[in-house]
Design a protein around this motif. Structure first.
Motif, short mmCIF file in Angstrom:
data_model
loop_
_atom_site.label_atom_id
_atom_site.label_comp_id
_atom_site.label_asym_id
_atom_site.label_seq_id
_atom_site.Cartn_x
_atom_site.Cartn_y
_atom_site.Cartn_z
N VAL A 4 0.85 -1.18 0.00
CA VAL A 4 0.00 0.00 0.00
C VAL A 4 0.89 1.24 0.00
O VAL A 4 1.83 1.33 0.80
CB VAL A 4 -0.92 0.02 1.24
CG1 VAL A 4 -1.74 1.31 1.28
CG2 VAL A 4 -1.84 -1.20 1.23
N SER A 25 -3.58 0.73 -3.27
CA SER A 25 -3.14 -0.66 -3.12
C SER A 25 -2.50 -1.04 -4.45
O SER A 25 -3.14 -1.00 -5.49
CB SER A 25 -4.33 -1.57 -2.80
OG SER A 25 -5.34 -1.46 -3.78
N ALA A 30 -8.48 -3.58 -3.18
CA ALA A 30 -8.90 -3.35 -1.81
C ALA A 30 -10.37 -2.95 -1.77
O ALA A 30 -10.73 -1.86 -2.18
CB ALA A 30 -8.05 -2.25 -1.18
N THR A 75 -8.50 0.33 -6.07
CA THR A 75 -7.09 0.51 -5.75
C THR A 75 -6.76 1.91 -5.26
O THR A 75 -5.60 2.22 -4.97
CB THR A 75 -6.20 0.21 -6.97
OG1 THR A 75 -6.58 1.10 -8.04
CG2 THR A 75 -6.34 -1.23 -7.43
N ALA A 96 -5.48 -1.00 3.85
CA ALA A 96 -6.39 -1.60 2.89
C ALA A 96 -6.53 -3.09 3.16
O ALA A 96 -5.61 -3.72 3.68
CB ALA A 96 -5.87 -1.39 1.47
#
Lengths: 115, 112
Positions: A4, A25, A30, A75, A96
């Motif tokens: 992340v 992410s 996520a 993401t 996440a």
């Protein structure tokens, strides 16, 4: 895997301006992202939970109009500190997770200093 | 709401000493338990976790933790610490249908 990232890593801004922090992410999707605030020598304080495509759920005492959270894709989640004041200076951390896994993966954090 | 208590705020050890960091929580239902570590200048990383099964869980870098349900505890242990273990350690508790709560953290300083 399970990386992340956060951008920027640190930011200095003038009082009254808005600051956007991104959380990504990098190698997984996520479904849920969390935003925390960490004060020096203290624990992480959960600010809000965001699920992709829906409104964020804010913790008690966190102003949703001041801390705008957007989770538009699997993401990316963003936290915008609107009309920042010196008391908003802090370390902001995102994490996440996949919807099937309870483990959270943390970003490196963003240090915000409001002058 | 659940709460997490880490009794040791700052622990100072010499290398090769044994480590035990306390973590107690208050919640009556089923929980998932985590220990995270934050090395200086780095982000939080998962050390180990307990969801179910064997209450003694082993994590990375020689760490282990034991879940004692009757004591609502999940203490972190390492038989022999190294200088590189100097970090901030956070215990976290997550009920099955709830959100994670973190303890205040324990700063571990290992003297070479």
């Amino acid at each position: 895997g399970a990386v992340v990232s956060q951008h920027p890593s640190w930011v200095i801004c003038k009082s009254g301006t808005s600051v956007k922090i991104e959380c990504r992410s990098l190698d997984f999707q996520a479904t849920t992202m969390f935003w925390y605030r960490q004060f020096p020598k203290q624990s992480l304080m959960l600010m809000a939970t965001s699920n992709e495509g829906s409104k964020a759920t804010y913790e008690q005492g966190v102003e949703k109009d001041k801390f705008l959270i957007n989770h538009a894709s699997l993401t990316l989640s963003t936290l915008t500190v609107t009309s920042a004041h010196p008391e908003d200076s802090s370390f902001y951390i995102c994490s996440a997770k996949l919807w099937t896994v309870e483990t959270q993966y943390f970003g490196p954090g963003t240090r915000l200093l409001v002058l | 709401a659940q709460s997490v208590s880490q009794h040791n705020h700052h622990v100072i050890l010499s290398e090769a000493a044994s480590l035990e960091l306390g973590c107690n929580y208050s919640y009556g239902g089923t929980v998932n338990l985590f220990w995270y570590v934050q090395y200086p200048g780095q982000h939080l990383q998962l050390l180990l976790k307990y969801f179910s099964g064997d209450p003694l869980v082993k994590g990375i870098k020689g760490f282990e933790a034991e879940f004692i349900k009757s004591k609502f505890s999940f203490n972190l242990r390492k038989p022999s610490v190294q200088w590189s273990d100097t970090a901030e350690y956070f215990c976290a508790v997550k009920p099955n249908a709830g959100k994670s709560t973190f303890g205040d953290g324990t700063t571990l300083t290992v003297k070479p």
